[in-house]
Write a protein that holds these residues in place. Structure first.
Motif, mmCIF file in Angstrom:
data_model
loop_
_atom_site.group_PDB
_atom_site.id
_atom_site.type_symbol
_atom_site.label_atom_id
_atom_site.label_comp_id
_atom_site.label_asym_id
_atom_site.label_seq_id
_atom_site.Cartn_x
_atom_site.Cartn_y
_atom_site.Cartn_z
ATOM 1 N N THR A 44 0.121 2.170 4.108
ATOM 2 C CA THR A 44 0.846 2.289 5.384
ATOM 3 C C THR A 44 0.857 0.962 6.126
ATOM 4 N N ILE A 45 -0.305 0.316 6.220
ATOM 5 C CA ILE A 45 -0.411 -0.964 6.928
ATOM 6 C C ILE A 45 0.400 -2.044 6.226
ATOM 7 N N LEU A 46 0.359 -2.076 4.911
ATOM 8 C CA LEU A 46 1.090 -3.108 4.157
ATOM 9 C C LEU A 46 2.597 -2.934 4.294
ATOM 10 N N LEU A 47 3.066 -1.697 4.277
ATOM 11 C CA LEU A 47 4.508 -1.446 4.445
ATOM 12 C C LEU A 47 4.966 -1.824 5.851
ATOM 13 N N GLN A 48 4.100 -1.650 6.821
ATOM 14 C CA GLN A 48 4.429 -2.029 8.198
ATOM 15 C C GLN A 48 4.489 -3.542 8.370
ATOM 16 N N ASN A 49 3.945 -4.262 7.392
ATOM 17 C CA ASN A 49 3.868 -5.721 7.509
ATOM 18 C C ASN A 49 4.609 -6.455 6.400
ATOM 19 N N GLY A 50 5.677 -5.829 5.891
ATOM 20 C CA GLY A 50 6.598 -6.554 5.026
ATOM 21 C C GLY A 50 6.592 -6.222 3.553
ATOM 22 N N ALA A 51 5.696 -5.360 3.089
ATOM 23 C CA ALA A 51 5.702 -4.989 1.670
ATOM 24 C C ALA A 51 6.925 -4.127 1.361
ATOM 25 N N THR A 52 7.552 -4.368 0.214
ATOM 26 C CA THR A 52 8.721 -3.562 -0.161
ATOM 27 C C THR A 52 8.308 -2.226 -0.766
ATOM 28 N N GLU A 53 7.176 -2.211 -1.475
ATOM 29 C CA GLU A 53 6.620 -0.985 -2.040
ATOM 30 C C GLU A 53 5.154 -1.238 -2.329
ATOM 31 N N VAL A 54 4.384 -0.148 -2.385
ATOM 32 C CA VAL A 54 2.949 -0.284 -2.622
ATOM 33 C C VAL A 54 2.504 0.726 -3.679
ATOM 34 N N HIS A 55 1.780 0.233 -4.672
ATOM 35 C CA HIS A 55 1.152 1.066 -5.693
ATOM 36 C C HIS A 55 -0.349 0.780 -5.641
ATOM 37 N N SER A 56 -1.110 1.456 -6.484
ATOM 38 C CA SER A 56 -2.536 1.122 -6.566
ATOM 39 C C SER A 56 -3.024 1.192 -7.998
ATOM 40 N N LEU A 57 -4.002 0.352 -8.279
ATOM 41 C CA LEU A 57 -4.686 0.333 -9.565
ATOM 42 C C LEU A 57 -6.160 0.544 -9.268
ATOM 43 N N THR A 58 -6.714 1.649 -9.767
ATOM 44 C CA THR A 58 -8.115 1.964 -9.527
ATOM 45 C C THR A 58 -8.834 2.125 -10.866
ATOM 46 N N LEU A 59 -10.058 1.665 -10.916
ATOM 47 C CA LEU A 59 -10.808 1.720 -12.160
ATOM 48 C C LEU A 59 -11.128 3.152 -12.578
#
Length: 226
Positions: free
Chosen positions: A208-223
């Protein structure tokens, strides 16, 4: 070679990859075999368990039906949360045996290259208090061993440990992240890096924070997928 996990001497297997890239095995095959990798079919959103013939797990179906905010598009996890990996996590994360991060270095790099190559990598941060208590950010150590370049642009408010909260308490927790870079993200896709995915609340809040600050899309990689 001496296995970094069990301390037993083992004979390293020859491969041309090791010859040309001058890499060494740090873990014996018996220890590596203890950790159970996630294989398809899994939830298309969070990489969790699914009922046969379903595309999404019950938790993601519940989120969608309740119209809860899900800014994170996809989470990719590598290992199941078994007793063996729980023991590894305890030694690495809570006992400070940072060299154990080397066990999964190749896996992290491989998954990043296959799924998120050229995405900017943002690690999930620790609060200042938790960092002082632990002495290191386990996510940054994992990235260091894997050779992944990080962009640190999030700060975290100090809260009670996630492990002490139940599912409802985790999901109802208020936003704990803020953006800490002077410049916003320049319309780039981001992949968040974390050690464990449980309810998804942490990476969803960070997204949410990253999208509010210019990210076009956000994914995650978790171990690990708990």
């Amino acid at each position: 070679m001496i296995c970094v996990y069990c301390g037993v001497r083992f004979v390293e297997k020859f491969s041309f990859h090791k010859l040309f890239f001058q890499t060494n095995e740090l873990t014996c095959s018996q220890c590596i075999s203890k950790f159970k990798k996630i294989i398809d079919p899994v939830c298309e959103i969070c990489c969790g368990y699914i009922i046969e013939n379903q595309k999404l797990c019950k938790n993601c179906i519940e989120y969608i039906s309740l119209k809860l905010e899900m800014p994170l598009i996809i989470n990719k996890s590598i290992f199941h949360y078994t007793n063996e990996i729980k023991e590894w996590l305890n030694k690495f994360k809570f006992c400070g045996d940072v060299q154990l991060a080397s066990i999964f270095a190749d896996d992290l790099m491989e998954y990043y290259e296959n799924s998120f190559k050229n995405y900017k990598i943002v690690p999930i941060p620790l609060s200042d208090a938790r960092l002082k208590e632990r002495g290191f950010n386990q996510v940054e150590v994992l990235a260091q061993y894997a050779g992944l370049n990080l962009t640190n642009c999030l700060e975290r408010i100090h809260t009670e440990k996630q492990s002490k909260l139940n599912r409802y308490e985790r999901l109802s927790r208020e936003q704990v992240f803020s953006y800490c870079c002077a410049e916003k993200i320049d319309n780039e896709p981001i992949v968040l890096l974390d050690d464990v995915y449980t309810t998804g609340k942490t990476v969803q809040d960070a997204a949410t924070i990253l999208l509010q600050n210019g990210a076009t899309e956000v994914h995650s990689l978790t171990l690990i997928r708990a």
